[in-house]
Design an enzyme around this catalytic site. Sequence first.
Site, PDB file in Angstrom:
ATOM      1  N   ASP A 191      13.867  40.504  22.345  1.00 10.30           N
ATOM      2  CA  ASP A 191      14.023  40.876  22.623  1.00 10.30           C
ATOM      3  C   ASP A 191      15.656  39.361  21.698  1.00 10.30           C
ATOM      4  O   ASP A 191      16.022  39.344  20.903  1.00 10.30           O
ATOM      5  CB  ASP A 191      15.381  41.317  23.065  1.00 10.30           C
ATOM      6  CG  ASP A 191      14.675  42.643  23.189  1.00 10.30           C
ATOM      7  OD1 ASP A 191      14.730  43.294  22.567  1.00 10.30           O
ATOM      8  OD2 ASP A 191      14.557  43.348  24.925  1.00 10.30           O
ATOM      9  N   CYS A 228       0.709  27.882  12.919  1.00 10.31           N
ATOM     10  CA  CYS A 228      -0.172  26.581  14.826  1.00 10.31           C
ATOM     11  C   CYS A 228      -1.133  26.865  14.244  1.00 10.31           C
ATOM     12  O   CYS A 228      -2.121  26.292  13.635  1.00 10.31           O
ATOM     13  CB  CYS A 228       0.737  27.182  15.771  1.00 10.31           C
ATOM     14  SG  CYS A 228       0.684  26.150  17.340  1.00 10.31           S
ATOM     15  N   LYS A 267      17.012  68.534  24.677  1.00  8.09           N
ATOM     16  CA  LYS A 267      17.420  68.371  26.018  1.00  8.09           C
ATOM     17  C   LYS A 267      17.769  67.272  26.880  1.00  8.09           C
ATOM     18  O   LYS A 267      18.090  65.835  26.162  1.00  8.09           O
ATOM     19  CB  LYS A 267      16.082  68.433  27.237  1.00  8.09           C
ATOM     20  CG  LYS A 267      15.327  69.583  26.299  1.00  8.09           C
ATOM     21  CD  LYS A 267      15.841  71.207  26.654  1.00  8.09           C
ATOM     22  CE  LYS A 267      16.140  71.316  27.806  1.00  8.09           C
ATOM     23  NZ  LYS A 267      16.637  72.627  27.241  1.00  8.09           N
ATOM     24  N   HIS A 273       6.197  27.483  13.956  1.00  5.06           N
ATOM     25  CA  HIS A 273       6.162  28.470  13.939  1.00  5.06           C
ATOM     26  C   HIS A 273       7.696  29.362  13.112  1.00  5.06           C
ATOM     27  O   HIS A 273       8.291  29.227  13.562  1.00  5.06           O
ATOM     28  CB  HIS A 273       6.514  29.150  15.423  1.00  5.06           C
ATOM     29  CG  HIS A 273       5.378  29.209  16.455  1.00  5.06           C
ATOM     30  ND1 HIS A 273       4.315  30.541  16.322  1.00  5.06           N
ATOM     31  CD2 HIS A 273       4.723  28.879  17.448  1.00  5.06           C
ATOM     32  CE1 HIS A 273       3.177  29.950  17.049  1.00  5.06           C
ATOM     33  NE2 HIS A 273       3.850  28.818  17.567  1.00  5.06           N
ATOM     34  N   GLU A 297       8.069  31.451  11.746  1.00  5.45           N
ATOM     35  CA  GLU A 297       8.669  33.188  11.685  1.00  5.45           C
ATOM     36  C   GLU A 297       9.954  32.970  13.047  1.00  5.45           C
ATOM     37  O   GLU A 297      10.965  33.984  12.829  1.00  5.45           O
ATOM     38  CB  GLU A 297       7.221  33.647  12.541  1.00  5.45           C
ATOM     39  CG  GLU A 297       6.885  33.650  13.868  1.00  5.45           C
ATOM     40  CD  GLU A 297       5.844  32.777  14.198  1.00  5.45           C
ATOM     41  OE1 GLU A 297       5.329  32.520  15.232  1.00  5.45           O
ATOM     42  OE2 GLU A 297       5.315  31.873  12.849  1.00  5.45           O
ATOM     43  N   THR A 332      19.526  62.227  30.137  1.00  2.00           N
ATOM     44  CA  THR A 332      20.486  61.728  29.954  1.00  2.00           C
ATOM     45  C   THR A 332      21.820  61.939  31.096  1.00  2.00           C
ATOM     46  O   THR A 332      22.414  60.848  31.430  1.00  2.00           O
ATOM     47  CB  THR A 332      20.668  62.582  28.719  1.00  2.00           C
ATOM     48  OG1 THR A 332      20.571  61.531  27.376  1.00  2.00           O
ATOM     49  CG2 THR A 332      21.913  61.065  28.341  1.00  2.00           C
ATOM     50  N   ASP A 369      15.230  51.390  38.495  1.00  2.00           N
ATOM     51  CA  ASP A 369      14.286  50.273  38.677  1.00  2.00           C
ATOM     52  C   ASP A 369      14.982  49.442  40.035  1.00  2.00           C
ATOM     53  O   ASP A 369      16.169  49.683  39.986  1.00  2.00           O
ATOM     54  CB  ASP A 369      14.091  49.380  37.614  1.00  2.00           C
ATOM     55  CG  ASP A 369      13.122  50.178  36.353  1.00  2.00           C
ATOM     56  OD1 ASP A 369      12.518  51.594  37.043  1.00  2.00           O
ATOM     57  OD2 ASP A 369      13.104  49.374  35.172  1.00  2.00           O
ATOM     58  N   ARG A 390      -0.079  22.974  22.520  1.00  2.00           N
ATOM     59  CA  ARG A 390      -0.547  21.774  23.312  1.00  2.00           C
ATOM     60  C   ARG A 390      -1.203  20.532  22.605  1.00  2.00           C
ATOM     61  O   ARG A 390      -1.919  19.651  23.215  1.00  2.00           O
ATOM     62  CB  ARG A 390      -0.396  22.249  24.898  1.00  2.00           C
ATOM     63  CG  ARG A 390      -1.704  23.109  25.171  1.00  2.00           C
ATOM     64  CD  ARG A 390      -2.070  22.220  26.353  1.00  2.00           C
ATOM     65  NE  ARG A 390      -0.872  22.406  27.732  1.00  2.00           N
ATOM     66  CZ  ARG A 390      -0.682  24.124  27.952  1.00  2.00           C
ATOM     67  NH1 ARG A 390      -1.128  25.477  27.814  1.00  2.00           N
ATOM     68  NH2 ARG A 390       0.620  24.087  28.683  1.00  2.00           N
ATOM     69  N   GLN A 419      -4.463  24.993  12.869  1.00  2.00           N
ATOM     70  CA  GLN A 419      -5.361  24.030  12.740  1.00  2.00           C
ATOM     71  C   GLN A 419      -7.001  24.898  12.703  1.00  2.00           C
ATOM     72  O   GLN A 419      -7.718  24.283  12.588  1.00  2.00           O
ATOM     73  CB  GLN A 419      -5.457  23.916  14.758  1.00  2.00           C
ATOM     74  CG  GLN A 419      -3.748  23.755  15.179  1.00  2.00           C
ATOM     75  CD  GLN A 419      -4.005  23.933  16.750  1.00  2.00           C
ATOM     76  OE1 GLN A 419      -4.896  24.307  17.273  1.00  2.00           O
ATOM     77  NE2 GLN A 419      -2.936  23.456  17.208  1.00  2.00           N
TER      78      GLN A 419
END
Length: 535
Positions: free
Chosen positions: A73, A385, A190, A513, A515, A194, A150, A468, A389
């Site tokens: 997120d 990444c 429905k 990375h 992205e 909610t 929860d 790594r 390789q």
Amino acid sequence: MKQRSYIFVTGGVCSSLGKGIVAASTAAILRSAGVSTAVMKLDPYLNVDPGTMSPFQHGEVFVLDDGAETDLDLGHYERFIDIPLTGACSVTTGKVYSEVLREERDGKYLGGTIQVVPHITNKIREKVEAAAESMDTDVMVVEIGGTVGDIEAEPFLEVLRQMKNSLGGGRVLSMHLTLLPYLAAAGELKTKPTQLSVRELRRVGITPDIILTRADVDIPDSILKKVAYFCDVREDCVIPSPTVSSIYQVPLLYQKCRLGEIVAEKLRLGELKFDLGDFERYAANLAAIDREMTVALCGKYTDLDDAYLSVIESIKSAGVHHGVKTVITWIDTEKLEEAENPEWDRLRAADAVVVPGGFGNRGIEGKIAVAAHCRAEGVPYLGLCLGSQIMAIEFARHVLGIADATSEEFDEEGTSQNHIVHFIPEQRHIQRKGGTMRLGAYDCQLTEGSLAHKLYGETAVSERHRHRFEFNNDYRAQFAAAGFVVSGVNPQSDLVEVVELADHPFMIGTQAHPEFLSRPWRPHPLFAGLVQAAL
């Protein structure tokens, strides 16, 4: 001290409704009016961070500049509000309990009994306020993970209740996202789930100020009015959130319902003028697309889109930038290890290929076969990444003739004499898994005139890392002599960052990375270059 405001986003009925998109969209709307806003995530799970969690269970691990391994997120947050967040913006139950228990062992609590209330809840609140201060923000949007009801989420909801009580409604706002299920037999949406979700919130002392209703169909006004009536909120504070074709349309959808004005009124931010021009232009560009191309995403977590979420978003954004719809074909590289597998037909039909990051040796030979196919056939290839390789190992085997070329990661039996990719010395003594890789932002110096330099448009860049294993510098001269170009290195350590093939239309790999730094209206140069090469 600056007086800060807080917006808490909770979810009800079921998980995966899109609380992160709600939080990111709300922050984006406020930022568009010049309000200093950031976003943070409170995750109820007991892991300290997602760094050691399987992508199958929790999706990708999103890495920040400071090296924090966080929930996916936070990737949504950064893409929507376009500011770098810090590790302070990611808090888990595991992180909170670890800190409280460490303080107890150090004698901080003077022999007192440690309890969820007040010790755990005080620590959570301390981290929320510290994150807002470290980001120096006027409004902090706080997403509480999980679903209301929860067991593990209770302490976080208690923090919301306490802060709303102590700071007042003018500084703390509660937004609740719920599902409106559609029953085909009845032919209607429905509202009862909610109502029950809001009742559960009230049980712990929280009345939501704004309710957002999720559905896969259009939501009639009569349903919104019913939710308002039974949940005791103003009618204009029930915001419809139907499914849209792109998540970047969500802020436009909410602002059409004047969400920005409602939030500004409740938090006493004054009269604001909102400008969502970037989102409007993206939506217009998306709607104008009338052609498509296929990008093969070659990995092993192909059963869960979230495992490669930032990669997918980067490919899509690059496509919109070039006026083309990028259709992603999922390629299971384990299946490519069989020469006659139908997966090969799908790979050969792709216009471009991305080999993303990953760990372990499952599906590795299939990925090497992908790199061989792209090199021999001139197919645009971007290695991220592990994908970088793989590109080096394939080149060593099939161009340099080093038959046993591999990575130290995959050579569990120690049978190879040629570790093209290896542990660097400072990593060898590390036993713990969590938070021990090369993590976060590292500098990269690009070679002038290289493909990487042309794509970035500059020679000094910074990219985020999570790995790594490194390219073995003992082989650099041998690779270079055969046309395998090391076009980017870390200036501090001389570690290889970017590689490319000199005689290929577009075959490039990065140890980083990229992205994680791609944005909807500013796609990362490597992804934009891949799509352009394919076109």
